[in-house]
Scaffold this motif. Sequence first.
Motif, PDB file in Angstrom:
ATOM      1  N   LYS A   1      23.424 -26.301   6.771  1.00 34.90           N
ATOM      2  CA  LYS A   1      23.360 -27.724   5.030  1.00 34.90           C
ATOM      3  C   LYS A   1      24.031 -26.472   4.236  1.00 34.90           C
ATOM      4  N   ASN A   2      25.384 -27.342   4.235  1.00 35.41           N
ATOM      5  CA  ASN A   2      26.206 -26.794   3.527  1.00 35.41           C
ATOM      6  C   ASN A   2      25.916 -27.837   1.661  1.00 35.41           C
TER       7      ASN A   2
ATOM      8  N   ALA B   1      24.427 -34.666   9.456  1.00 32.73           N
ATOM      9  CA  ALA B   1      23.421 -35.847   8.776  1.00 32.73           C
ATOM     10  C   ALA B   1      23.801 -35.868   7.281  1.00 32.73           C
ATOM     11  N   LYS B   2      24.461 -36.592   5.684  1.00 33.48           N
ATOM     12  CA  LYS B   2      24.524 -36.246   5.014  1.00 33.48           C
ATOM     13  C   LYS B   2      23.113 -37.072   3.879  1.00 33.48           C
TER      14      LYS B   2
ATOM     15  N   MET C   1      25.761 -29.532  -1.566  1.00 31.72           N
ATOM     16  CA  MET C   1      26.596 -30.446  -2.440  1.00 31.72           C
ATOM     17  C   MET C   1      26.699 -29.461  -3.939  1.00 31.72           C
TER      18      MET C   1
ATOM     19  N   ARG D   1      28.777 -33.039  12.001  1.00 37.52           N
ATOM     20  CA  ARG D   1      28.387 -33.957  10.752  1.00 37.52           C
ATOM     21  C   ARG D   1      26.857 -33.853  11.734  1.00 37.52           C
TER      22      ARG D   1
ATOM     23  N   THR E   1      25.234 -31.492   3.270  1.00 38.09           N
ATOM     24  CA  THR E   1      25.199 -32.007   4.291  1.00 38.09           C
ATOM     25  C   THR E   1      25.261 -31.178   5.913  1.00 38.09           C
ATOM     26  N   SER E   2      24.782 -31.715   6.697  1.00 39.51           N
ATOM     27  CA  SER E   2      24.173 -30.605   7.738  1.00 39.51           C
ATOM     28  C   SER E   2      24.699 -30.622   8.836  1.00 39.51           C
ATOM     29  N   TYR E   3      25.261 -29.414   9.827  1.00 36.16           N
ATOM     30  CA  TYR E   3      26.897 -29.305  10.528  1.00 36.16           C
ATOM     31  C   TYR E   3      25.348 -28.224  11.559  1.00 36.16           C
TER      32      TYR E   3
END
Length: 649
Positions: free
Chosen positions: A371-372, A349-350, A374, A347, A355-357
């Motif tokens: 970027k997932n 950043a959140k 939310m 990961r 949240t970015s992976y």
Amino acid sequence: MAAKRRVVYYHRAVLFTITWMSLLQNHHVVHSADTSPDKEKIALNILFQKSMKMEELNWNPNTSTACSWPGVTCDNNNRVKYLRLPGKAFIGQIPENTIGLLTKLRELSLRFNKFSGQLPSDFSNLTLLRSLNLHNNTFSGHFPLVITKLTNLQTLDISANRFSGNIPCAIQDMPLLKRLRLENNRFTGNLPGLHFLRSVNFSVANNNITGSVPTTLSKLPLEAFAGNPLLCGEPLSSPCIYKINQSYFSISEYCSPLTPQPIPTLAKIAMPGGGALYLLLFIIILLCPVRRKQLPPPSTRDLQGSMGFEGKNKLVIFPENNHRSGSSWAKGLTAADVMSASVMDPRLAKGKIGTSYKVELLVTDRVLVVKNLMDPEAVVSGELDFADKMEFLGKIRHDNVMPLRGYCIYKEEYLMIYDFIPGGSLYDCLHGNGFDLDWESRKRIALGAARGLAHLHKEKKLVHGNIKSSNILLHGEYPVALDAYVADFGLTATPPTSYYGPETTTTVATNIKSDVYAFGVLLLELLTGKSADDRNLVQEMQSSVTAEGGANDDEILDSRVMIQYDEKKKMSMVCLLQIAKQCTHEVADERPKMEKVARMIENIHDMNNMNREDEIGNGLAGPVEEMSHEVCEDSLLHPGTPPPPDFTP
């Protein structure tokens, strides 16, 4: 006659279906819990009685819904979406008809409580749940198989409890898992050979597991298996010697391999008796000719209409530089590839949006950031749906705007795809472990960010709404060619209060002028080297103004840049400070447009090329503070020259 006969069969099938469904209802077949905000409030109120710190929960039973209660977050229909109750001294077993009635729940966190016993069976109703955290309670019994029915679960943490018995293969019924923490329990028996569709943050440390580590798990780190004295094999240092004790060092069970294909919705419908299956097959076979005529050809079906938030799996990669030829690196890439391969870890950043992976595509050696989101509904405003919004953002191309490479919809996951920028963010460099930025690099970053934001404002009529140093990404070679990308634009979010102007609140939408204010705070962050997260940089700047109207610039400017004193450097820093003051004007209409801000920053470079003899000849020489303020006001804040030819907002 054939067409007429088909219509008759069709009407008979519809009548037969209605009759059959009526019979099912008479037999009280319930497919999902029928819940309302009122029932959810009653359910949570029952759970409330299980807490030993009721006064700390501060739940008011007189409110119309539970949405205003601390720890409870609702969706737009006042249905509970997130329930976070860590460390609230809950005790005993979770009652039936409490949490199990929250059928719209996406995240449940009950860590650091004293819940005990087993999970209630109605947890199976939480089919939308993505994250379940039961860490550090006293739950007991075998692994709760009711959890394995939650096929959308991505994070499962039941560590530090008293679960016992074998770890089942049924864990594989949750194919989207990316975090599985089972450590510090009392699990026994052999560890099954689990297959995961993606890299998983996994641990069974500090249990009583015996036998060998299955080869399907042998590539995981040593820490995942530590604290199991009778466990052997890679990656553990103890080899498996079966002759010593065959009962302990036995070969593990291997679970059936998984496939990334989603389970058809029809297969999930609970109907009593085998007749239901024959009914479904009969209807499908009968209606296939009718449906085949109604659907458009496959080549156009995906391009028509609005996908909304109920669409099927979809991956869209935008062509490089908006050319029609597409992107060669993405050929053959599927939505399942983005969600599986080696994605979602680590990961990066959140934030409030998602949240970015960091994602490494092993097939193409391409490194991306996914970027997932939310809450994808929050990204879309007006009549645009998610796909339309992504198509609009994907067409934005500028040297100082972070390009959106594509988007992915996989089940209920909504992902945005970007290039991975190894330089990190401006925040990392100023306040983290990044390299120290010299003044020329800071000035170049300010100019690049100004140009990118000006392009969004002028050419795309787009408000950023979330300007901050962590959304300014750095690319290029340091120190000679470092430049800035403006990132995370076009996404609806609550603006950071430390950056946005006094007129901006959670109930007032951001606009172009509030973006300008935030950019002024960003300039102050570059000038002072101080973080805007924990201080009000605008107030600090204003408090440095002397009674005569001047400014104690030495108290404001970053001492790391001023170590080697240079008059031209000091002059340009003071000029940028003057620009920051205009951008953060209390009255929004007095703030300049971003294209003007970009021109003013561009003019600083021209002013730095002034010869000291020219300054003396023009009567500008004197104390640097007086000279620099005067030059800034005359030459920068009211520029009369057109923008440089290479500047395109």
